[in-house]
Design an enzyme around this catalytic site. Sequence first.
Site, PDB file in Angstrom:
ATOM      1  N   ARG A 176       0.844  -1.192   0.000  1.00  0.00           N
ATOM      2  CA  ARG A 176       0.000   0.000   0.000  1.00  0.00           C
ATOM      3  C   ARG A 176       0.886   1.252   0.000  1.00  0.00           C
ATOM      4  NH1 ARG A 176      -1.775   0.680   4.383  1.00  0.00           N
ATOM      5  NH2 ARG A 176      -1.271  -1.190   5.567  1.00  0.00           N
ATOM      6  N   TYR A 220      -1.380  -3.577  -6.770  1.00  0.00           N
ATOM      7  CA  TYR A 220      -1.233  -4.241  -5.469  1.00  0.00           C
ATOM      8  C   TYR A 220      -2.580  -4.328  -4.730  1.00  0.00           C
ATOM      9  CZ  TYR A 220      -0.344  -5.123  -0.622  1.00  0.00           C
ATOM     10  OH  TYR A 220      -0.410  -5.670   0.631  1.00  0.00           O
ATOM     11  N   GLY A 221      -2.807  -5.454  -4.061  1.00  0.00           N
ATOM     12  CA  GLY A 221      -4.078  -5.748  -3.393  1.00  0.00           C
ATOM     13  C   GLY A 221      -4.752  -4.563  -2.715  1.00  0.00           C
ATOM     14  N   GLY A 222      -4.071  -3.995  -1.707  1.00  0.00           N
ATOM     15  CA  GLY A 222      -4.685  -2.933  -0.907  1.00  0.00           C
ATOM     16  C   GLY A 222      -4.975  -1.674  -1.712  1.00  0.00           C
ATOM     17  N   LYS A 234      -9.662  -2.503   1.276  1.00  0.00           N
ATOM     18  CA  LYS A 234      -9.365  -1.354   2.144  1.00  0.00           C
ATOM     19  C   LYS A 234     -10.166  -0.120   1.729  1.00  0.00           C
ATOM     20  CE  LYS A 234      -6.348  -3.775   4.292  1.00  0.00           C
ATOM     21  NZ  LYS A 234      -6.603  -4.198   5.669  1.00  0.00           N
ATOM     22  N   HIS A 236     -10.874  -2.570  11.270  1.00  0.00           N
ATOM     23  CA  HIS A 236      -9.760  -3.400  10.795  1.00  0.00           C
ATOM     24  C   HIS A 236      -9.537  -4.503  11.826  1.00  0.00           C
ATOM     25  CE1 HIS A 236      -5.282  -3.347   9.289  1.00  0.00           C
ATOM     26  NE2 HIS A 236      -6.004  -4.233   8.632  1.00  0.00           N
ATOM     27  N   SER A 250      -1.635  -3.850  10.231  1.00  0.00           N
ATOM     28  CA  SER A 250      -1.304  -4.769   9.137  1.00  0.00           C
ATOM     29  C   SER A 250      -0.053  -5.577   9.474  1.00  0.00           C
ATOM     30  CB  SER A 250      -1.040  -3.964   7.865  1.00  0.00           C
ATOM     31  OG  SER A 250      -2.109  -3.082   7.630  1.00  0.00           O
ATOM     32  N   ALA A 251      -0.092  -6.856   9.120  1.00  0.00           N
ATOM     33  CA  ALA A 251       1.051  -7.758   9.302  1.00  0.00           C
ATOM     34  C   ALA A 251       1.495  -7.863  10.769  1.00  0.00           C
ATOM     35  CB  ALA A 251       2.219  -7.333   8.401  1.00  0.00           C
ATOM     36  N   CYS A 252       0.524  -7.845  11.689  1.00  0.00           N
ATOM     37  CA  CYS A 252       0.829  -8.016  13.120  1.00  0.00           C
ATOM     38  C   CYS A 252       0.122  -9.238  13.701  1.00  0.00           C
ATOM     39  CB  CYS A 252       0.431  -6.781  13.905  1.00  0.00           C
ATOM     40  SG  CYS A 252       1.525  -5.375  13.628  1.00  0.00           S
ATOM     41  N   GLY A 253      -0.310 -10.179  12.846  1.00  0.00           N
ATOM     42  CA  GLY A 253      -0.791 -11.457  13.365  1.00  0.00           C
ATOM     43  C   GLY A 253      -2.298 -11.631  13.440  1.00  0.00           C
ATOM     44  N   LYS A 254      -3.082 -10.837  12.703  1.00  0.00           N
ATOM     45  CA  LYS A 254      -4.537 -11.058  12.741  1.00  0.00           C
ATOM     46  C   LYS A 254      -4.887 -12.423  12.158  1.00  0.00           C
ATOM     47  CE  LYS A 254      -6.124  -7.234  10.756  1.00  0.00           C
ATOM     48  NZ  LYS A 254      -4.841  -6.528  10.603  1.00  0.00           N
ATOM     49  N   ASP A 262      -9.497  -9.926   8.763  1.00  0.00           N
ATOM     50  CA  ASP A 262      -8.988  -8.582   8.477  1.00  0.00           C
ATOM     51  C   ASP A 262     -10.008  -7.458   8.706  1.00  0.00           C
ATOM     52  OD1 ASP A 262      -6.810  -6.951   7.581  1.00  0.00           O
ATOM     53  OD2 ASP A 262      -7.800  -6.694   5.657  1.00  0.00           O
ATOM     54  N   ASN A 301       6.331  -8.569   1.918  1.00  0.00           N
ATOM     55  CA  ASN A 301       4.880  -8.365   1.863  1.00  0.00           C
ATOM     56  C   ASN A 301       4.250  -9.235   0.775  1.00  0.00           C
ATOM     57  OD1 ASN A 301       2.449  -7.155   2.755  1.00  0.00           O
ATOM     58  ND2 ASN A 301       2.504  -5.683   1.056  1.00  0.00           N
ATOM     59  N   ARG A 315       2.053 -12.248  -0.735  1.00  0.00           N
ATOM     60  CA  ARG A 315       0.708 -12.565  -0.259  1.00  0.00           C
ATOM     61  C   ARG A 315       0.157 -13.840  -0.867  1.00  0.00           C
ATOM     62  NH1 ARG A 315      -1.850  -8.699   3.369  1.00  0.00           N
ATOM     63  NH2 ARG A 315      -0.336  -7.020   3.547  1.00  0.00           N
ATOM     64  N   ARG A 318       2.575  -4.038  17.971  1.00  0.00           N
ATOM     65  CA  ARG A 318       3.942  -4.504  18.240  1.00  0.00           C
ATOM     66  C   ARG A 318       4.584  -3.520  19.197  1.00  0.00           C
ATOM     67  NH1 ARG A 318       6.250  -8.139  14.324  1.00  0.00           N
ATOM     68  NH2 ARG A 318       4.655  -8.533  12.758  1.00  0.00           N
ATOM     69  N   PHE A 378       1.407 -17.433  19.183  1.00  0.00           N
ATOM     70  CA  PHE A 378       0.707 -18.434  18.359  1.00  0.00           C
ATOM     71  C   PHE A 378      -0.387 -19.149  19.173  1.00  0.00           C
ATOM     72  CE2 PHE A 378       4.982 -17.818  16.482  1.00  0.00           C
ATOM     73  CZ  PHE A 378       4.565 -17.166  15.330  1.00  0.00           C
TER      74      PHE A 378
HETATM   75  C1  OXD Z   1      -3.277  -4.709   5.110  1.00  0.00           C
HETATM   76  C2  OXD Z   1      -3.886  -5.893   4.477  1.00  0.00           C
HETATM   77  O1  OXD Z   1      -2.366  -4.094   4.518  1.00  0.00           O
HETATM   78  O2  OXD Z   1      -4.784  -6.480   5.086  1.00  0.00           O
HETATM   79  O3  OXD Z   1      -3.715  -4.365   6.216  1.00  0.00           O
HETATM   80  O4  OXD Z   1      -3.529  -6.247   3.342  1.00  0.00           O
HETATM   81 MN    MN Z   2      -5.381  -5.447   6.905  1.00  0.00          MN
END
Ligand code: OXD
Ligand code: MN
Length: 594
Positions: free
Chosen positions: A81, A209-211, A218, A238, A260-264, A289, A376, A378, A409, A502
């Site tokens: 993003r 890119y996805g986002g 998003k 989120h 983002s990228a923190c373990g959801k 997400d 990043n 995916r 984090r 985990f």
């Molecule tokens: C993000 C995602 O960037 O979910 O938060 O892709």
């Molecule tokens: Mn996200």
Amino acid sequence: MNASFIDMSAHAGSSLESLNEWVAQVAALTRPDAVHWCDGSDAENDALTAAMQADGTLIKLNEETHPGSWLHRSDPQDVARVEHLTFVCTTERDDAGPNNHWMAPADAHARIDALFDGCMRGRTLYVIPYCMGPIDSPLSRCGVEITDSPYVVANMRIMTRMGAPALARIEREGHFVKGLHSTGELDPDRRFIMHFPEELAIKSYGSGYGGNALLGKKCHALRIASHQARTEGWLAEHMLILGLENPQGETHYIAAAFPSACGKTNLAMLIPPEGYLKDGWKVTTVGDDICWMRPGGDGRLYAINPEAGFFGVAPGTSKKSNPNALASIQYNTIFTNVGLTADNQPWWEGLGEGAPVTDWRGEPYNAAKRPAAHPNSRFTVSARQCPSYSPESENPVGVPISAIVFGGRRPSLVPLVFEARDWTHGVLIGAAMGSETTAAATGAVGVMRRDPMAMKPFCGYNFADYFSHWLDFDNGNNKLPKIFHVNWFRRGAEGDFLWPGFGENLRVLEWMIGRVKGTAGAVETPIGNLPTASDLNLEGVALSAEAVEKLFGFERAGWQEEFASIGEYLEEYGPRMPQALKDEQRRIAAQLQD
Ligand code: OXD
Ligand code: MN
């Protein structure tokens, strides 16, 4: 333009007229060679993937080990993003707030329309009708994305309820979010992601890119939806949603917001530790997400996952860290920017098996040059392929939420878990959230920043108004969930993680539900209610003395500094910041001085 692709007659004269008109306007501006209305069928997907294989957009993966799966390599300058190029374009600048980049709507349209002018020459314009949320849920909302990227079509098919049923709902309702996307030249200097919340419209140019490009995610489900949610009395967040079933067969639903990228994804798909499994504990996944919630007739918050798939971070996903995710992505998966093994299997750092020979840029793997997978990189996969998938994901009513969790984090200061005293305190905990940045967005990684409710990149309006909206839910009628804060990332003096994380995180969830039911203990402190180590079931977890002290301790001096910084942060929003939140911050700051 190839008129045979334009099936306007099918929709003429119905309430789809405004959709037809918009598609015609966009086609006149972008001048595609053809227009294709997506129906979401298997045949359509097969034709698109075959064409993408033929032109190299998709690379077929090992059909024996990963049937129906593909690798896409993006432009190396288009891997995340782009927050600095993402705008919220409201009439009044203050309505977007200091948390967003802003441009006046007319300027924004002019600027981006100049890029769209003629950009689809030689390409096909795809019209993607989609529904965010179960197709028959009153909580769901529809949109239409116009794109010139077949990769976007294939991903939207996985991530949303896309095609004929969504078009039928749009026809019934007569309104939808308009999203216009073109990959353009993939030039970072000709790239914008623009949102027009007052028009329920999105324009995105120059990124695949996805986002930035899967506009249902998003752009719609968070930025536009957060604006819609405010005006309609609900919340677009989120957050993951998981179901926690205890041995008595009782299920509590938990929504958790981590940046983002923190373990959801890992928490949403958690597999309980051995002993818990034997006792009959189970975690089911509703979403990983995004969460849309609104009060039901009984005053509880009911949540749906507006998405139908997972767009998860590949690196670090392994049999050990997330067996459910790994099982989900063995077939019918699109991988983006991962490495390849000698026999064409996807590979990424932290997978724990196999070896890469080709990196994400398609070059021979050389560890000294770059990682095999982009940090990043995916996977896109249908939620239904997840072994822990909850059939409640399709419940039009949603699931009742017992606990809301915030977290980030935080290598220092912040303990493993604490509980808010009440809703206002919980909103302050969310508003004050901080976290180290990750590779999900361009820019430096590992920098501490405030990321309120994990919505910093995604709130489509002024954060001060957003916090007021949250506070308004405490209206005396609602039976609101308890609010908690967690930190799985606390480090010791040697830089090591102090909590195993985990599956072991279940122990923390169990304590939360104990607090909801009034059965678990805690100690009151100025920052909230903290468990002692003996309030959690830590049987079988070996924690050092340092870990116990830091995970369950309350460091008054550090929190005094933190609250001074939180106070300064709230002040940045000026007079729009709700007084109740400022009072709460001052009350706690004063208690910390006692
Ligand atoms: C993000 C995602 O960037 O979910 O938060 O892709
Ligand atoms: Mn996200």
